[in-house]
Design an enzyme around this catalytic site. Structure first.
Site, PDB file in Angstrom:
ATOM      1  N   ARG A   1      67.146  63.714  38.000  1.00 45.78           N
ATOM      2  CA  ARG A   1      66.745  64.121  39.347  1.00 45.78           C
ATOM      3  C   ARG A   1      67.734  65.169  39.860  1.00 45.78           C
ATOM      4  O   ARG A   1      68.923  65.124  39.553  1.00 45.78           O
ATOM      5  CB  ARG A   1      66.712  62.914  40.285  1.00 45.78           C
ATOM      6  CG  ARG A   1      65.667  61.876  39.888  1.00 45.78           C
ATOM      7  CD  ARG A   1      65.677  60.688  40.831  1.00 45.78           C
ATOM      8  NE  ARG A   1      64.667  59.701  40.434  1.00 45.78           N
ATOM      9  CZ  ARG A   1      64.889  58.710  39.579  1.00 45.78           C
ATOM     10  NH1 ARG A   1      66.098  58.558  39.045  1.00 45.78           N
ATOM     11  NH2 ARG A   1      63.927  57.861  39.268  1.00 45.78           N
TER      12      ARG A   1
ATOM     13  N   LYS B   1      68.491  56.164  42.019  1.00 39.14           N
ATOM     14  CA  LYS B   1      67.443  55.758  42.946  1.00 39.14           C
ATOM     15  C   LYS B   1      67.174  54.265  42.875  1.00 39.14           C
ATOM     16  O   LYS B   1      66.960  53.610  43.891  1.00 39.14           O
ATOM     17  CB  LYS B   1      66.153  56.531  42.633  1.00 39.14           C
ATOM     18  CG  LYS B   1      64.993  56.206  43.552  1.00 39.14           C
ATOM     19  CD  LYS B   1      63.780  57.046  43.210  1.00 39.14           C
ATOM     20  CE  LYS B   1      62.624  56.720  44.136  1.00 39.14           C
ATOM     21  NZ  LYS B   1      61.422  57.534  43.823  1.00 39.14           N
TER      22      LYS B   1
ATOM     23  N   HIS C   1      62.431  69.247  40.716  1.00 48.10           N
ATOM     24  CA  HIS C   1      61.954  68.039  40.026  1.00 48.10           C
ATOM     25  C   HIS C   1      61.075  68.384  38.825  1.00 48.10           C
ATOM     26  O   HIS C   1      60.788  67.520  37.998  1.00 48.10           O
ATOM     27  CB  HIS C   1      61.144  67.167  40.990  1.00 48.10           C
ATOM     28  CG  HIS C   1      61.982  66.189  41.750  1.00 48.10           C
ATOM     29  ND1 HIS C   1      62.595  66.507  42.942  1.00 48.10           N
ATOM     30  CD2 HIS C   1      62.328  64.907  41.480  1.00 48.10           C
ATOM     31  CE1 HIS C   1      63.267  65.458  43.384  1.00 48.10           C
ATOM     32  NE2 HIS C   1      63.127  64.484  42.516  1.00 48.10           N
TER      33      HIS C   1
ATOM     34  N   ARG D   1      61.750  67.405  35.141  1.00 54.47           N
ATOM     35  CA  ARG D   1      61.429  66.051  34.686  1.00 54.47           C
ATOM     36  C   ARG D   1      59.982  65.980  34.188  1.00 54.47           C
ATOM     37  O   ARG D   1      59.698  65.420  33.123  1.00 54.47           O
ATOM     38  CB  ARG D   1      61.649  65.057  35.830  1.00 54.47           C
ATOM     39  CG  ARG D   1      63.106  64.891  36.171  1.00 54.47           C
ATOM     40  CD  ARG D   1      63.328  64.140  37.477  1.00 54.47           C
ATOM     41  NE  ARG D   1      62.834  62.767  37.458  1.00 54.47           N
ATOM     42  CZ  ARG D   1      63.465  61.753  36.893  1.00 54.47           C
ATOM     43  NH1 ARG D   1      64.594  61.956  36.241  1.00 54.47           N
ATOM     44  NH2 ARG D   1      62.974  60.514  36.965  1.00 54.47           N
TER      45      ARG D   1
ATOM     46  N   HIS E   1      63.151  55.432  34.870  1.00 51.81           N
ATOM     47  CA  HIS E   1      62.060  54.707  35.524  1.00 51.81           C
ATOM     48  C   HIS E   1      62.190  53.221  35.185  1.00 51.81           C
ATOM     49  O   HIS E   1      62.920  52.844  34.276  1.00 51.81           O
ATOM     50  CB  HIS E   1      60.701  55.234  35.054  1.00 51.81           C
ATOM     51  CG  HIS E   1      60.387  56.586  35.599  1.00 51.81           C
ATOM     52  ND1 HIS E   1      59.384  57.387  35.094  1.00 51.81           N
ATOM     53  CD2 HIS E   1      60.942  57.298  36.624  1.00 51.81           C
ATOM     54  CE1 HIS E   1      59.327  58.517  35.766  1.00 51.81           C
ATOM     55  NE2 HIS E   1      60.265  58.490  36.695  1.00 51.81           N
TER      56      HIS E   1
ATOM     57  N   TYR F   1      65.054  46.810  30.692  1.00 49.35           N
ATOM     58  CA  TYR F   1      65.958  47.329  29.683  1.00 49.35           C
ATOM     59  C   TYR F   1      67.298  47.671  30.311  1.00 49.35           C
ATOM     60  O   TYR F   1      67.374  48.159  31.433  1.00 49.35           O
ATOM     61  CB  TYR F   1      65.382  48.605  29.042  1.00 49.35           C
ATOM     62  CG  TYR F   1      64.285  48.360  28.036  1.00 49.35           C
ATOM     63  CD1 TYR F   1      64.482  47.502  26.962  1.00 49.35           C
ATOM     64  CD2 TYR F   1      63.058  49.006  28.143  1.00 49.35           C
ATOM     65  CE1 TYR F   1      63.492  47.292  26.022  1.00 49.35           C
ATOM     66  CE2 TYR F   1      62.055  48.799  27.212  1.00 49.35           C
ATOM     67  CZ  TYR F   1      62.268  47.943  26.158  1.00 49.35           C
ATOM     68  OH  TYR F   1      61.286  47.739  25.240  1.00 49.35           O
TER      69      TYR F   1
END
Length: 411
Positions: free
Chosen positions: A244, A271, A334, A337, A361, A371
Site C-alpha cells: 500500500r 491495515k 494503489h 497492487r 489480505h 496464515y
C-alpha cells in the site's frame, strides 16, 4: 415592600452581606464584592427543615424572572415535591444524558477500535463523524436517536454529491449503535432501519495498468523520471513490492534487513494490524543500497522534502505519475497492487493464496486459521523475484506475454 429594579440598582454593597427582600421567601443577597444573588428560602415538605434555593444572579436573571422561578418552585412545593431535590435529580439526569450522548459513545468506541486499526484509518473515521454527524446528533442521548434523524444527517452528505461517504458514515453509525447496545446505553440500532434508504454507490475501481505492454511503458517512464532522486527510488520500488502507498512511503531503515533481503513491517503500520514480511528481490535491494548513502542516517528511507523526520507526502507518488503523463483514470498509487495481482494470477499463473498473502489480505489455511507472516515464505520469495524479473523484461520489451484467452470455467 416588594423590590423594584430601581431599588436593586441603587443598592450599595457593605462590608457584610445584605438581604433585599421581595416577598414569599424571595430575596436578593448583596455581597460585599458587589455580586447580587437571588435566593429563595422554604421548608422541606417532609422534614420541615429550612432550605435555600439559588435562582440565579442579577442582572442576568432579572426581577421578573426571579419571581417566575420562585412561583414555579412554590407550585412544586404545594404538590408535595421538594424543589431542591427536583433540581438535583434534573442535574443528575442531564449529566447522565451527556455521558450517554452519541458523541461520547462514538469516541469511546473509536478509542477501543484504534487499538487494532492503523492511525490513519481511525483518523479518517473520526473526521467523518466530526464533520458530518456530531454537529447534528452528537449531543443527543444515543438511546433517543431515531432512523429519521439519522437519515437527515445522511441526506446532507448525499446532497453534496458524496454518496459513497454517506454509505461509510451509515456503516460507522451502525457500529456505534451496536457498541451502545453492548454497553447497555441503547436498546436498538436505528441505522439498521436505513438499509436501502440511500442511493446506490456507483462502483469505481482504483485506476491500474494491467496490460503487460503498458506495464513495460510504465517501467520505462519510471526509469526516465527526472524529478527528485528519493521520489524516483520510491517509484522504482513500488511495482516490485506492491505494498500500500502508505506502507511504502513510511518505510524505515530499521525495518529492513538488506543482507537477508527482507522488509519487516510492524503490525501498527498495517491495515489489519498484523506484522507483515515482504521478501525483497535483487532489484529492490540494489535500489535500497543506492539510496542508503543519501537517507540511511535518518529514520525513513523516503523522507519528506520539508522535514527528514517525517516520511514523504502521501501525494508524492501520485503527483509523479501525473508528471510522467499517466492520467488519474489510468494509474494510481494503489494501482501497483492491482497490476501485480492481475498479472501474477492471469498471466503468470501464480497460486492465488500466495498473491493474497503477499498483498497482506486476510488469508486462512484449510483449517480456518490465519496464515502467519512467514507462511509460504519460500514460495513467496520465489514469486517476488520472478515478478521483478518479469516486469524488468516488460521494461526491456523482451518478455511481453499477452493475457491468455479465458474459457468458460474459472480456476
Amino acid at each position: 415592600m416588594p423590590l423594584t429594579d430601581t431599588a436593586i440598582r441603587k443598592a450599595k454593597p457593605s462590608d457584610k452581606p445584605v438581604k433585599l427582600t421581595d416577598g414569599q421567601g424571595l430575596y436578593l443577597l448583596l455581597r460585599p464584592d458587589g455580586a447580587r444573588w437571588w435566593r429563595w428560602d422554604y421548608r422541606r415538605p417532609v422534614t420541615g427543615k429550612r432550605n435555600t434555593l439559588s435562582l440565579g444572579t442579577y442582572p442576568d436573571t432579572g426581577l421578573a424572572d426571579a419571581r417566575a422561578k420562585r412561583d414555579e418552585a412554590r407550585r412544586l412545593l404545594a404538590a408535595g415535591a421538594d424543589p431542591g431535590e427536583q433540581r438535583k435529580a434534573a442535574k443528575a439526569s442531564g449529566q447522565e444524558r451527556a455521558a450517554n450522548s452519541f458523541e461520547v459513545v462514538a469516541r469511546e468506541w473509536l478509542e477501543k477500535q484504534s487499538a487494532v486499526w492503523v492511525p490513519a484509518h481511525s483518523t479518517k473515521i473520526l473526521l467523518r463523524l466530526q464533520n458530518d454527524v456530531f454537529p447534528w446528533v452528537g449531543g443527543k442521548p444515543v438511546a433517543e436517536i431515531g432512523a429519521r434523524e439519522l437519515l437527515a444527517v445522511l441526506n446532507r452528505v448525499v446532497d453534496r454529491g458524496a454518496v459513497e461517504t454517506a454509505h461509510r458514515i451509515l456503516q460507522n453509525m451502525g457500529q456505534v449503535f451496536r457498541y451502545a447496545i453492548a454497553t447497555g446505553r441503547a436498546d436498538r440500532n436505528p441505522a439498521a432501519d436505513l438499509r436501502g434508504a440511500l442511493p446506490p454507490v456507483k462502483q469505481t475501481h482504483l485506476a491500474a495498468i494491467t496490460e503487460p505492454a503498458r506495464v513495460g511503458e510504465l517501467m520505462r517512464a519510471i526509469d526516465s523520471y527526472q524529478g527528485s532522486f528519493v521520489t524516483k527510488c520510491a517509484l522504482q520500488i513500488a511495482p516490485y513490492v506492491f505494498q500500500r502507498p502508505g506502507e511504502l512511503r513510511s518505510m524505515e531503515w530499521a525495518e529492513l534487513d538488506l543482507d537477508a533481503a527482507e522488509w519487516n513491517i510492524p503490525a501498527d503500520k498495517m491495515k489489519m494490524r498484523v506484522a507483515h514480511l515482504v521478501p525483497l528481490s535483487r532489484q529492490v535491494v540494489s535500489i535500497l543500497r543506492e539510496i542508503e548513502p543519501l537517507t540511511g542516517r535518518g529514520k525513513y528511507v523516503f523522507p519528506g522534502v520539508r522535514s527528514r523526520s517525517r516520511p514523504m507526502s502521501d501525494n508524492t507518488i501520485l503527483a509523479a505519475l501525473r508528471r510522467m503523463g499517466f492520467d488519474r483514470d489510468e494509474m494510481s498509487g494503489h494501482g501497483f497492487r492491482a497490476m501485480a495481482r492481475t498479472i501474477l494470477d492471469e498471466v503468470l499463473g501464480v497460486r492465488p493464496d500466495y498473491i493474497e498473502h503477499q498483498l497482506a489480505h486476510a488469508v486462512k489455511d484449510p483449517n480456518g486459521r490465519a496464515y502467519n507472516r512467514t507462511a509460504h515464505l519460500e514460495a513467496r520469495t520465489k514469486m517476488m523475484q520472478d515478478w521483478a524479473d518479469y516486469i524488468d523484461g516488460l521494461r526491456d520489451q523482451s518478455n511481453v506475454l499477452p493475457f491468455p484467452k479465458r474459457s468458460g470455467t474459472s480456476r
